[in-house]
Design an enzyme around this catalytic site. Structure first.
Site, short mmCIF file in Angstrom:
data_model
loop_
_atom_site.label_atom_id
_atom_site.label_comp_id
_atom_site.label_asym_id
_atom_site.label_seq_id
_atom_site.Cartn_x
_atom_site.Cartn_y
_atom_site.Cartn_z
N HIS A 172 38.12 -19.30 -1.66
CA HIS A 172 38.26 -18.51 -2.90
C HIS A 172 39.71 -18.32 -3.29
O HIS A 172 40.05 -17.42 -4.05
CB HIS A 172 37.58 -17.14 -2.75
CG HIS A 172 36.22 -17.22 -2.12
ND1 HIS A 172 36.02 -17.04 -0.77
CD2 HIS A 172 35.02 -17.52 -2.66
CE1 HIS A 172 34.73 -17.23 -0.51
NE2 HIS A 172 34.11 -17.51 -1.61
FE1 FES Z 1 37.33 -16.14 0.51
FE2 FES Z 1 39.17 -17.09 2.20
S1 FES Z 1 39.42 -16.57 0.13
S2 FES Z 1 37.06 -16.76 2.57
#
Ligand code: FES
Length: 147
Positions: A111
């Protein structure tokens, strides 16, 4: 859990090695003087520059480099967001998904969280806390005990 020994004698400046401890990857990065000098530049953009969340590191690593010996970062290589394993980005590149002003460190592909070379969250996207520093001790200049 069982502690694990890491032989860091072969690690060159700018390199990373990984050992397994309690089923998790523990990263050991030998930071160059340039990498260390860059750390302080990140502070204004960090969520927790002084690593005040005490559960994220032992008291002896609650310092600007988050380490016992500033040359070596010892951190659990698991993103504090949802547990993916971030990748190394030791130099910033022209990658559209990465902040232009980020000086490099670790990038979580799941993410988009970014961490600096002390494992501190850069710009809070979206990992809530810095990477965890495991309990560790130096048995000698070349040997670490993790756990
Ligand atoms: Fe979501 Fe690393 S940014 S698991």
């Amino acid at each position: 859990g069982a502690a694990v020994e890491a032989d860091i004698s072969g690690l060159k400046p700018g390199e990373k090695m990984t050992v397994e401890w309690r089923g998790n990857p523990v990263w050991i990065v030998r930071r160059t003087p340039e990498m260390l000098a860059d750390l302080a530049k990140n502070d204004p953009q960090l969520v927790d520059p002084q690593s005040k969340v005490s559960s994220q590191q032992p008291a002896y690593a609650q310092n600007p480099t988050r380490s016992i010996n500033p040359e070596y970062l010892v951190a659990i290589g698991i993103c504090t967001h949802l547990g993916c394993s971030p990748s190394d980005k030791f130099a910033t590149g022209a990658q559209p998904s990465l902040p232009d002003d980020w000086l490099g460190g670790f990038f979580c592909p799941c993410h988009g969280s970014t961490f600096d070379l002390a494992g501190r969250v850069f710009k809070n996207k979206p990992a809530p806390t810095n990477l965890e520093i495991p309990p560790h001790v130096y048995l000698s200049d070349a040997k670490l005990l993790i756990g």
